[in-house]
Design a protein around this motif. Structure first.
Motif, short mmCIF file in Angstrom:
data_model
loop_
_atom_site.label_atom_id
_atom_site.label_comp_id
_atom_site.label_asym_id
_atom_site.label_seq_id
_atom_site.Cartn_x
_atom_site.Cartn_y
_atom_site.Cartn_z
N LEU A 28 31.08 72.02 -78.27
CA LEU A 28 30.78 70.73 -78.89
C LEU A 28 29.43 70.80 -79.62
CD1 LEU A 28 31.68 68.29 -75.96
CD2 LEU A 28 32.91 68.47 -78.13
N PRO A 29 29.33 70.25 -80.82
CA PRO A 29 28.01 70.18 -81.48
C PRO A 29 27.12 69.18 -80.73
CG PRO A 29 29.63 68.94 -82.73
CD PRO A 29 30.39 69.64 -81.64
N PHE A 30 25.84 69.18 -81.04
CA PHE A 30 24.99 68.17 -80.44
C PHE A 30 25.54 66.79 -80.80
CE2 PHE A 30 21.60 71.38 -79.86
CZ PHE A 30 21.32 71.11 -78.53
N MET A 31 25.48 65.90 -79.83
CA MET A 31 26.09 64.58 -79.94
C MET A 31 25.87 63.94 -81.31
SD MET A 31 27.75 62.06 -78.76
CE MET A 31 27.88 60.30 -78.58
N LYS B 16 37.73 63.37 -79.64
CA LYS B 16 39.01 62.81 -79.19
C LYS B 16 39.71 63.77 -78.23
CE LYS B 16 39.62 60.22 -83.50
NZ LYS B 16 40.41 60.10 -84.76
N SER B 17 39.65 65.04 -78.54
CA SER B 17 40.27 66.04 -77.68
C SER B 17 39.57 66.12 -76.33
CB SER B 17 40.23 67.41 -78.38
OG SER B 17 40.76 68.41 -77.56
N TRP B 18 38.24 66.10 -76.33
CA TRP B 18 37.45 66.13 -75.11
C TRP B 18 37.72 64.88 -74.27
CZ3 TRP B 18 35.67 68.60 -71.41
CH2 TRP B 18 34.50 68.32 -70.72
N GLN C 52 41.14 65.12 -72.59
CA GLN C 52 41.14 66.08 -71.48
C GLN C 52 40.50 65.47 -70.23
OE1 GLN C 52 39.32 69.85 -72.43
NE2 GLN C 52 40.34 70.88 -70.74
N VAL C 53 39.33 64.85 -70.39
CA VAL C 53 38.63 64.27 -69.24
C VAL C 53 39.44 63.10 -68.65
CG1 VAL C 53 36.53 63.10 -68.47
CG2 VAL C 53 36.38 65.03 -70.06
N LYS C 54 40.07 62.30 -69.51
CA LYS C 54 40.90 61.20 -69.03
C LYS C 54 42.03 61.68 -68.12
CE LYS C 54 40.38 57.54 -72.50
NZ LYS C 54 41.04 56.81 -73.62
N SER D 110 30.82 54.26 -74.97
CA SER D 110 31.60 53.26 -74.24
C SER D 110 32.57 52.51 -75.13
CB SER D 110 30.67 52.26 -73.55
OG SER D 110 29.82 51.63 -74.50
N ALA D 111 32.34 52.53 -76.45
CA ALA D 111 33.25 51.87 -77.39
C ALA D 111 34.52 52.69 -77.62
CB ALA D 111 32.55 51.62 -78.71
N GLU D 112 34.45 53.99 -77.34
CA GLU D 112 35.56 54.92 -77.55
C GLU D 112 36.07 54.88 -79.00
OE1 GLU D 112 38.58 55.57 -74.48
OE2 GLU D 112 37.52 54.12 -73.22
N ASN D 113 35.16 54.61 -79.91
CA ASN D 113 35.50 54.59 -81.33
C ASN D 113 35.14 55.94 -81.95
OD1 ASN D 113 36.20 53.64 -83.91
ND2 ASN D 113 34.13 52.85 -84.28
N TYR D 114 35.83 56.96 -81.48
CA TYR D 114 35.47 58.32 -81.85
C TYR D 114 35.91 58.67 -83.28
CZ TYR D 114 35.01 58.52 -76.76
OH TYR D 114 34.67 58.26 -75.46
N GLN D 115 35.01 59.36 -83.98
CA GLN D 115 35.27 59.71 -85.38
C GLN D 115 35.75 61.15 -85.55
OE1 GLN D 115 34.90 57.18 -87.80
NE2 GLN D 115 34.74 56.06 -85.85
#
Length: 218
Positions: free
Chosen positions: A92-95, A112-114, A117-119, A102-107
């Motif tokens: 993963l690149p730096f954040m 999204k893949s990470w 997987q964690v979910k 917490s918004a889960e509005n991933y770009q």
């Protein structure tokens, strides 16, 4: 608590009087025991998915050696499916997500893949060294990408270092509170220099194997 017990006792007495006494109560208790056994059997048969994060990406790291040993311990558990994630391979690149995790509005697709997987995990185990009294930057970065995905998951720790990785574990316990995770009290803490042989190979012993069993059983 006492009030609940009293109400339960009165209820049972009423049931006994209205249903021909001890015979009904005996059958009722048998039914409860059968339901309890059935519930335990269902839990035993369930396959829990546990994510195991290898928390270092340093070239020449000992994390892989510790992870290989730990995998030997997890192979003994048929009731759990262990998903090992090497952060060096996750890469993963730096954040850099513009919105709050917490918004889960991933770009980005890698986020999204990470997240997916964690979910999918029912619990998390982190294998971490101790760098300057803390956790590696790559591990903190991977954690900080997400928020809700970590919530309500049990967290187990396998730490190592010259001071057994206790201070990196302390870091993760604090982080776990903010992420609403449930950190397991028992952990595997390894003095790495006592477990590397002359060839640089990791060698476990009875003490840390017992620690691993206790943690996994919890």
């Amino acid at each position: 608590m006492k009030g609940t017990i009293l109400i339960l006792a009165v209820t049972i007495q009423c049931i006994v009087k209205e249903n021909n006494g001890s015979k009904f109560l005996s059958n009722y208790l048998k039914k409860l025991r059968a339901e309890e056994v059935s519930h335990k059997e269902r839990i035993t048969k369930m396959s829990l998915k546990i994510g195991v994060i290898i928390g270092s990406n340093r070239p020449g790291r000992n994390a892989i050696k510790v992870a290989e040993w730990f995998k030997e311990q997890t192979d003994k558990y048929e009731s759990m499916d262990f998903d090992f994630v090497d952060l060096a391979e996750l890469d993963l690149p730096f954040m850099n997500e513009p919105d709050y995790p917490s918004a889960e509005n991933y770009q980005f697709d890698y986020t999204k893949s990470w997240s997916k997987q964690v979910k999918s995990w029912d619990g998390v185990i982190i294998i971490t060294p101790e760098y300057n009294r803390g956790i590696p930057a790559v591990l903190k970065n991977a954690i900080d990408y997400l928020y809700n995905e970590w919530n309500k998951k049990p967290l187990g720790l396998v730490s190592y270092g010259s001071a057994l990785g206790y201070r990196s574990s302390a870091d993760l316990h604090i982080i776990a509170v903010e992420l609403q995770m449930a950190a397991i009290r028992e952990q595997v803490a390894i003095n790495i220099w006592q477990h590397l042989n002359e060839k640089g190979e990791f060698v476990g012993d009875e003490h840390i194997e017992k620690k691993a069993v206790t943690m996994l059983d919890q």
